[in-house]
Design an enzyme around this catalytic site. Structure first.
Site, PDB file in Angstrom:
ATOM      1  N   PHE A   1      -6.255  -0.244   5.438  1.00 16.09           N
ATOM      2  CA  PHE A   1      -4.858  -0.212   4.983  1.00 16.09           C
ATOM      3  C   PHE A   1      -4.461   1.189   4.523  1.00 16.09           C
ATOM      4  O   PHE A   1      -3.328   1.617   4.753  1.00 16.09           O
ATOM      5  CB  PHE A   1      -4.642  -1.253   3.880  1.00 16.09           C
TER       6      PHE A   1
ATOM      7  N   ARG B   1     -18.993  -1.525  -2.325  1.00  9.85           N
ATOM      8  CA  ARG B   1     -18.612  -2.251  -3.540  1.00  9.85           C
ATOM      9  C   ARG B   1     -19.512  -3.472  -3.736  1.00  9.85           C
ATOM     10  O   ARG B   1     -20.313  -3.813  -2.868  1.00  9.85           O
ATOM     11  CB  ARG B   1     -17.124  -2.629  -3.497  1.00  9.85           C
TER      12      ARG B   1
ATOM     13  N   GLU C   1       0.817  -1.211   0.000  1.00  5.74           N
ATOM     14  CA  GLU C   1       0.000   0.000   0.000  1.00  5.74           C
ATOM     15  C   GLU C   1       0.852   1.263   0.000  1.00  5.74           C
ATOM     16  O   GLU C   1       0.474   2.287  -0.567  1.00  5.74           O
ATOM     17  CB  GLU C   1      -0.921   0.009   1.223  1.00  5.74           C
TER      18      GLU C   1
END
Lengths: 348, 284
Positions: free
Chosen positions: A116, A199, A91
């Site tokens: 993250f 999502r 990340e």
């Protein structure tokens, strides 16, 4: 029954055996979907909206840290394989590389999970992107309590972390319409953006209540008026607020719903004006810890401007949350529709 | 079994049986949820069998016993596999298997230290286990405790920069009591690890970072036993890594042949077929 959350090497462990018969425990799901609640849904609204926007805006590129499939960015990757960068499970370099691409004139949309981005990549977002005011759009799935997987995946404090960062615009969309319309809006904004993402199969709710609704960056929208209470909500809590308002109406309570998908900069003008309308209880509702999110932002706005209605917050508690099934956890932590109705009734 | 793992004396055949038992329990847990990281569990079962029934020292009645070897599960989603091993080792009761992933179970889908005896750390935010292992290894050395720290991580985690900070730190501090196990199954969320962010040549990387390196077939029990023995016996004051090349879904042929991904799809009627496939090859 909650687990022991304090590290104690001498903790005495007690087995938790399965129920004898009949009552099986509910399952927990890694990728939980609000679609299970019976709303009409749209598939991967972010991915499809980004593809549409990228056909017009040739600066757009997509990056992910091993989570294309889980952030709907795979739709973009399939449409524009040459404009997609798979950065692997890394990340920090994804964010640094997004900054580098932005410096070369591109507009990166970088995706991962909210935990993250906010916890691991924070310094990189702060210095390489926000401080430089680069047009990087950080779009993150599993905001707040949208997975039953436990604290490693529950980003209950992401807005608190990012609200402290100057220059960064923060979006907490409610549904598929919001997500899809936010994409061109944040692409039109030159600065850095953090967007909380719903999502997969995403419910489409707002237009059912409010057919003229349109997402506008920086604007709170009154979805429904009412005389007894004003609910100021963001993210999927706006769905809950709309459902709660309908249920409260049946019980003779008139609740307004002000949807506030832009968390920063906050639409203080609309919020103050609505909160000043006399005689209404003001309730904030957010899928986030009580610390540093929408509720505290609204409270500070009201107090700083001399607006002092009766004020209450619906939010997640200041603690690491349990693993388990999402409906169980939403009930346990007081962000279900049922719980919202009960609380508002008790506060009136 | 009161003081130490008894398995040091057991034959490789017995370890094969332990691995089979671990696989079977993992599949049974998968059936409880109708989902789960069962592909990883089947792949890593041999490594866990060698860990818990050959290499590790522990007391099953006292999971926090100070003299135990520490086994860190950096990959929280492999909890299904570790629960199976902990049940097989007698640290968790077998009946609890039926609570896997359900509300208020001690066996959540992602491993957490505060939930489960024998789960040393909360993994799942990947790339943290090895760094915690460095700290525990430093602490054990400071306490003159001869125990080993084992960190089980995935090939995907090799992408995280924190892994390599920890690798450099472990070598710098000459942590001969730290053994890192890398499950190299070449799968992560979006596809093959080597196609996401390639970590090869992996052995050469660890060597360059100052580690003692072995790379073995992670589904070959005698090879694993030899590697664990060599890692423990090494006299040089340097950290050790065993890269274990494993096959996702190992032991269930129809799943092995499936277009395997990070999250293996198993249909409702296939759990019993998977158990039957294991039962057809039960080792002695």
């Amino acid at each position: 029954m909650s687990v022991n959350r304090t590290y104690d090497p001498h903790h005495k462990w007690e087995p938790r055996l399965p129920p004898k018969s009949g009552e099986g425990g509910r399952t927990s799901a890694m990728i939980a979907s609000l679609a299970a609640e019976g709303y009409e849904t749209v598939s991967a609204p972010f991915g499809h909206a980004l593809v549409a926007e990228a056909r017009r805006n040739h600066r757009i590129v997509g990056l992910t840290a091993d989570l294309a499939k889980y952030t709907d960015l795979h739709v973009f990757a399939e449409a524009f394989p040459d404009r997609f960068y798979q950065m692997g499970m890394a990340e920090q370099v994804m964010i640094s590389a997004a900054a580098g691409l932005a410096r070369e004139g591109f507009m990166p949309f970088a995706t991962t999970y909210a935990v993250f981005a906010s916890r691991r990549a924070y310094d990189f977002i702060a210095m390489a992107i926000a401080e430089e005011y680069l047009p990087v759009k950080i779009v993150c799935a599993l905001p707040g309590l949208t997975t039953g997987y436990g604290p490693s995946h529950q980003a209950t404090e992401d807005m608190a972390i990012f609200r402290g960062l100057p220059n960064l615009t923060i979006i907490d969309p409610c549904d598929a319409v919001d997500v899809a319309e936010a994409v061109p809006a944040i692409a039109a904004h030159e600065g850095p953006v953090y967007m909380r993402l719903l999502r997969g199969k995403v419910p489409s709710v707002i237009r059912r209540h409010c057919p003229d609704y349109k997402f506008e960056l920086g604007k709170a929208k009154l979805l429904r008026d009412g005389t007894d209470a004003l609910i100021i909500a963001s993210g999927f809590m706006t769905m809950r607020a709309l459902d709660a308002a309908v249920e409260l109406e049946g019980q003779g309570i008139s609740a307004a719903v002000l949807h506030c998908p832009t968390i920063k900069p906050l639409d203080t003008g609309t919020i103050i004006a609505e909160a000043r309308r006399a005689g209404r209880l003001v309730v904030t509702a957010e899928n986030h810890t009580c610390v540093g999110g929408l509720g505290e932002a609204v409270a500070a706005t009201l107090l700083s401007n001399g607006a002092t209605p009766t004020f209450r917050m619906i939010s997640l508690p200041d603690q690491f949350l349990d693993a388990g099934a999402l409906p169980t956890l939403h009930e346990r932590y007081g962000i279900s529709t049922k719980s919202m109705v009960q609380k508002i009734r008790s506060w009136l | 079994m009161t003081s130490q793992s008894p398995a040091v004396q057991l034959s490789n055949t017995s370890l094969a049986r332990r691995a089979w038992e671990i696989r079977r329990k993992a599949v049974r847990m998968g059936e409880v949820q109708g989902q789960g990281y069962v592909g990883q569990a089947l792949g890593i079962a041999d490594v866990l069998a060698v860990s818990y029934f050959h290499a590790l020292t522990y007391r099953r009645q006292v999971p926090e016993w100070e003299g135990r070897d520490r086994f860190l599960l950096s990959i929280g989603h492999y909890a299904i596999a570790l629960y199976a091993a902990l049940i097989e080792a007698g640290i968790l009761p077998e009946q609890e298997l039926e609570t896997y992933g359900t509300d208020d179970s001690r066996l959540p889908m992602s491993g957490m230290a505060s939930y489960t005896p024998g789960m040393e750390i909360t993994g799942g935010s990947l790339g943290q286990g090895l760094g915690i292992g460095v700290g525990m290894a430093l602490g054990l050395k400071a306490k003159k405790n001869p125990a080993f720290v084992y960190n089980l991580m995935s090939d995907g985690e090799l992408g995280e920069g924190s892994t390599w900070e920890a690798a450099m730190s472990a070598a710098h501090h000459k942590l001969g009591n730290l053994i890192c196990l890398v499950d190299f199954n070449d799968q992560q969320a979006d596809g093959k690890s080597t196609e996401m962010l390639c970590s090869e040549p992996l052995g050469a990387k660890w060597t360059a970072f100052g580690w003692h390196v072995q790379r073995v077939d992670g589904n070959d029990i005698p090879a694993l036993v030899a590697a664990f023995d060599a890692a423990r016996a090494l006299e040089e004051a340097m950290p050790r890594v065993i890269i274990c090349d494993t096959l996702m879904c190992k032991g269930v042929p129809f799943l092995e042949q499936r277009d395997v991904t990070h999250f293996v799809r198993v249909e409702a009627d296939e759990w019993q077929k998977a158990l039957a496939a294991l039962d057809a090859n039960r080792p002695d």
